[in-house]
Design a protein around this motif. Structure first.
Motif, PDB file in Angstrom:
ATOM      1  N   TYR A   1      -0.225   1.015  -5.551  1.00 62.28           N
ATOM      2  CA  TYR A   1      -1.076   1.744  -6.505  1.00 62.28           C
ATOM      3  C   TYR A   1      -2.510   1.239  -6.417  1.00 62.28           C
ATOM      4  O   TYR A   1      -3.466   2.029  -6.342  1.00 62.28           O
ATOM      5  N   LYS A   2      -2.687  -0.062  -6.419  1.00 64.45           N
ATOM      6  CA  LYS A   2      -4.023  -0.651  -6.339  1.00 64.45           C
ATOM      7  C   LYS A   2      -4.696  -0.305  -5.018  1.00 64.45           C
ATOM      8  O   LYS A   2      -5.907  -0.014  -4.971  1.00 64.45           O
TER       9      LYS A   2
ATOM     10  N   HIS B   1       8.853   1.999   2.171  1.00 63.83           N
ATOM     11  CA  HIS B   1       9.575   0.964   1.441  1.00 63.83           C
ATOM     12  C   HIS B   1      10.943   1.470   0.974  1.00 63.83           C
ATOM     13  O   HIS B   1      11.939   0.730   1.041  1.00 63.83           O
TER      14      HIS B   1
ATOM     15  N   SER C   1      -7.393   2.388  -6.758  1.00 65.99           N
ATOM     16  CA  SER C   1      -8.238   1.460  -7.514  1.00 65.99           C
ATOM     17  C   SER C   1      -9.595   2.069  -7.870  1.00 65.99           C
ATOM     18  O   SER C   1     -10.214   1.685  -8.864  1.00 65.99           O
TER      19      SER C   1
ATOM     20  N   LYS D   1       8.955  -1.341  -8.561  1.00 60.22           N
ATOM     21  CA  LYS D   1       8.067  -1.624  -9.691  1.00 60.22           C
ATOM     22  C   LYS D   1       8.302  -3.037 -10.222  1.00 60.22           C
ATOM     23  O   LYS D   1       7.359  -3.746 -10.578  1.00 60.22           O
ATOM     24  N   GLU D   2       9.548  -3.455 -10.252  1.00 63.92           N
ATOM     25  CA  GLU D   2       9.861  -4.785 -10.785  1.00 63.92           C
ATOM     26  C   GLU D   2       9.407  -5.902  -9.857  1.00 63.92           C
ATOM     27  O   GLU D   2       9.000  -6.974 -10.330  1.00 63.92           O
ATOM     28  N   ASN D   3       9.459  -5.678  -8.538  1.00 61.58           N
ATOM     29  CA  ASN D   3       9.076  -6.752  -7.612  1.00 61.58           C
ATOM     30  C   ASN D   3       7.591  -6.745  -7.248  1.00 61.58           C
ATOM     31  O   ASN D   3       7.131  -7.563  -6.457  1.00 61.58           O
ATOM     32  N   GLY D   4       6.835  -5.812  -7.829  1.00 57.77           N
ATOM     33  CA  GLY D   4       5.392  -5.795  -7.644  1.00 57.77           C
ATOM     34  C   GLY D   4       4.886  -4.967  -6.477  1.00 57.77           C
ATOM     35  O   GLY D   4       3.672  -4.760  -6.352  1.00 57.77           O
ATOM     36  N   VAL D   5       5.782  -4.473  -5.626  1.00 62.54           N
ATOM     37  CA  VAL D   5       5.351  -3.702  -4.455  1.00 62.54           C
ATOM     38  C   VAL D   5       4.655  -2.411  -4.882  1.00 62.54           C
ATOM     39  O   VAL D   5       3.595  -2.041  -4.347  1.00 62.54           O
ATOM     40  N   TYR D   6       5.233  -1.714  -5.845  1.00 59.65           N
ATOM     41  CA  TYR D   6       4.639  -0.458  -6.320  1.00 59.65           C
ATOM     42  C   TYR D   6       3.203  -0.691  -6.795  1.00 59.65           C
ATOM     43  O   TYR D   6       2.290   0.079  -6.467  1.00 59.65           O
ATOM     44  N   HIS D   7       2.984  -1.737  -7.553  1.00 60.59           N
ATOM     45  CA  HIS D   7       1.656  -2.000  -8.119  1.00 60.59           C
ATOM     46  C   HIS D   7       0.660  -2.358  -7.024  1.00 60.59           C
ATOM     47  O   HIS D   7      -0.531  -2.023  -7.131  1.00 60.59           O
ATOM     48  N   GLN D   8       1.117  -3.002  -5.957  1.00 60.77           N
ATOM     49  CA  GLN D   8       0.241  -3.271  -4.816  1.00 60.77           C
ATOM     50  C   GLN D   8      -0.183  -1.969  -4.142  1.00 60.77           C
ATOM     51  O   GLN D   8      -1.351  -1.793  -3.784  1.00 60.77           O
TER      52      GLN D   8
END
Length: 226
Positions: free
Chosen positions: A217-218, A36, A222, A208-215
């Motif tokens: 991470y999960k 990314h 998870s 992190k702001e657009n949500g890609v990082y959290h996807q």
């Protein structure tokens, strides 16, 4: 024409951060993260593998542009290298067999301790237990095999990597998280490469702001306790 970045990788493949680059499937949290970052910044990535005990020196000498391979951010490393903002929080932990009751620091008494060479885990254990019997190895997988065969009593590892091995070997467990070992991984770059650091940091913030990082991470953590 795209800029080519030479990225250093630990040849011992600390999954789930990344697998062996030369394996059939090269994957992991850091692999996805760098895809990314490279896509956003229009980089081509050229991966190069080294034993962990050599990899930071290669970056310091300018043979690599960066390392994204479970590099713990420490004050001593930050004096000689540039680091991105952190991309993962973790702790050191003690991994044991299920039949080894090991839940406090007392468990280290009379134990044979396995640790990877040139890591923060090695530094921690050698400071805390300088007189204990230790087994040093270049590869995580060798330590886990020794633990399974009860050639060592406990091994010390970063919690993300330990979590992945425990999923693979359910007869193992985390006996305890070591006190005062909350740490962070960051992308390491050559000292003075401030322009690259700024571009990497801006991209990490965006992911992190657009949500890609959290996807990501999960996807990779998870089921792992960090």
């Amino acid at each position: 024409m795209k800029e080519i970045l030479k990225i250093g990788l630990d040849s011992a493949a600390p999954f789930p951060m990344h697998t062996d680059f030369h394996a059939d499937r090269f994957e992991g949290f850091e692999v996805d993260l760098m895809k990314h970052i490279a896509g956003h910044l229009n980089f081509d990535l050229q991966y190069e593998t080294s034993l962990w005990k050599n990899i930071l020196e290669r970056l310091y000498k300018g043979q690599l542009d960066m390392i994204c391979s479970a590099v713990t951010m420490t004050p001593s490393r930050q004096r000689i290298l540039e680091f991105s903002i952190p991309y993962l929080q973790f702790r050191l932990c003690a991994v044991v067999n299920h039949d080894n009751a090991f839940h406090t620091m007392v468990g280290f008494e009379n134990s044979i301790i396995g640790i990877r060479t040139a890591t923060e885990a090695e530094k921690y254990i050698m400071e805390k237990f300088p007189s204990h019997e230790m087994v040093h190895a270049d590869r995580n997988v060798d330590l886990y095999k020794m633990l399974l065969n009860k050639q060592i009593d406990v091994l010390i590892d970063d919690s993300p990597i330990a979590g992945a091995f425990i999923k693979k070997y359910p007869q193992l467990e985390i006996g305890m998280f070591l006190p005062n070992t909350h740490s962070q991984y960051g992308i390491a770059m050559k000292k003075g490469d401030l322009a690259l650091r700024l571009r990497i940091n801006d991209t990490l913030i965006m992911l992190k702001e657009n949500g890609v990082y959290h996807q990501l991470y999960k996807k990779w953590f998870s089921q792992i306790e960090l």
